[in-house]
Design a protein around this motif. Sequence first.
Motif, short mmCIF file in Angstrom:
data_model
loop_
_atom_site.label_atom_id
_atom_site.label_comp_id
_atom_site.label_asym_id
_atom_site.label_seq_id
_atom_site.Cartn_x
_atom_site.Cartn_y
_atom_site.Cartn_z
N CYS A 181 8.42 -13.23 1.24
CA CYS A 181 8.37 -11.82 1.60
C CYS A 181 6.91 -11.39 1.65
O CYS A 181 6.10 -11.88 0.84
CB CYS A 181 9.14 -10.97 0.58
N PRO A 183 5.17 -7.81 1.98
CA PRO A 183 4.88 -6.38 2.17
C PRO A 183 3.38 -6.14 2.36
O PRO A 183 2.55 -6.85 1.78
CB PRO A 183 5.38 -5.76 0.86
N LYS A 184 3.05 -5.15 3.18
CA LYS A 184 1.66 -4.86 3.52
C LYS A 184 1.23 -3.51 2.95
O LYS A 184 2.03 -2.57 2.88
CB LYS A 184 1.47 -4.89 5.04
N SER A 207 7.08 -8.70 -11.29
CA SER A 207 8.35 -8.32 -10.67
C SER A 207 9.49 -9.13 -11.25
O SER A 207 9.38 -10.35 -11.45
CB SER A 207 8.29 -8.51 -9.15
N THR A 230 -1.87 -8.07 2.22
CA THR A 230 -0.51 -8.61 2.33
C THR A 230 -0.20 -9.41 1.07
O THR A 230 -0.94 -10.34 0.72
CB THR A 230 -0.37 -9.52 3.56
N ARG A 232 2.05 -12.07 -0.43
CA ARG A 232 2.97 -13.13 -0.04
C ARG A 232 3.60 -13.72 -1.31
O ARG A 232 2.91 -14.37 -2.11
CB ARG A 232 2.25 -14.21 0.76
N GLN A 241 15.75 -10.29 -1.05
CA GLN A 241 14.50 -10.02 -0.35
C GLN A 241 14.21 -8.53 -0.20
O GLN A 241 13.06 -8.09 -0.37
CB GLN A 241 14.51 -10.68 1.04
N PHE A 242 15.22 -7.73 0.09
CA PHE A 242 14.98 -6.30 0.33
C PHE A 242 14.71 -5.56 -0.99
O PHE A 242 13.84 -4.68 -1.03
CB PHE A 242 16.18 -5.69 1.06
N ILE A 245 11.08 -6.60 -1.84
CA ILE A 245 10.09 -5.89 -1.05
C ILE A 245 9.97 -4.44 -1.50
O ILE A 245 8.88 -3.88 -1.61
CB ILE A 245 10.45 -5.97 0.45
N THR A 246 11.12 -3.82 -1.78
CA THR A 246 11.11 -2.44 -2.27
C THR A 246 10.36 -2.33 -3.59
O THR A 246 9.54 -1.42 -3.80
CB THR A 246 12.55 -1.92 -2.44
N LEU A 248 8.03 -4.38 -4.83
CA LEU A 248 6.60 -4.60 -4.63
C LEU A 248 5.94 -3.40 -3.97
O LEU A 248 4.82 -3.00 -4.35
CB LEU A 248 6.37 -5.85 -3.78
N THR A 249 6.62 -2.80 -3.00
CA THR A 249 6.03 -1.67 -2.28
C THR A 249 5.85 -0.45 -3.18
O THR A 249 4.77 0.14 -3.24
CB THR A 249 6.91 -1.31 -1.07
#
Length: 276
Positions: A181, A183-184, A207, A230, A232, A241-242, A245-246, A248-249
């Motif tokens: 994943c 996220p940017k 995380s 980014t 990684r 994954q979602f 990403i949430t 981490l963001t």
Amino acid sequence: MPELPNSPEQVSSVFRQFDDVDFLLILGIAVASYLAIVTSRWCATWLTGRLPTRFRFYILPWIPLFRILFVLTAISQIVPLVIEPTASNLFAVFGAASVAIGFAFKDYVSSLIAGIVVLFERPYRVGDWVSIEGHYGEVRSLGMRTVNLMTPDDTMVTIPHNSMWSSAILNSNGGRRDMQCAPKFYVSPTHDGDHVRQKLLDVALTSTYLHIDHVPVVVAKQLPWATQYTVRAYPFECREQFAFITDLTLRGNAALRQIGIKLLVAPPSITQSAEL
């Protein structure tokens, strides 16, 4: 080479007499084949539900292969019951059928052939997360002609296998249980790069979804309007994954604001090009 039948008498000699055809046996073979397909699919699903998650990627891909084997076995048993099993008759029937099917179901046959290629080349398999013709999702099942994807918004998309002839297939995990994943984060160029990179790395390492076998990496890229970072990293399971990403963001944005970093939003032109 055997000659194709070109008269009613020759055609009638190819097929058995109506009274000689055992329709009950044919029905029994068809039902047995169907039950074998359903049973193999149920057994595979039952096993994957009781074994560790990693075995799902090894068991489920065998379902379409068993389906084809059962269908071919049924056909090989039924054909001799309908036609006289001589070399010339078999050649005549299969030759005529091939020509008719080739013209009438060209696209359908192309998808069937592509489905066989998929079984051996395995560009995607059950459990993979792929992008095909702009559709991204998890491969839930492989049919003889189509692949079914479950998208993140819980929509089932059916795509013919022959799309692989003309479009690229992006596979995010390639049969593995984990996937990367990325996220940017966009920040103002006037900042301490080492401090930002370390903060984002700490966010990834703490995380709860992180797969500890893969060390997270933070990559920086200078853009004309901002510095792009980014992260990684790999979640433990593809289906997380979602959530990963949430996590981490949100935590990454909070950590950067806490140290006084100004977050930027990508211009509309950048956002639109990334979605295409």
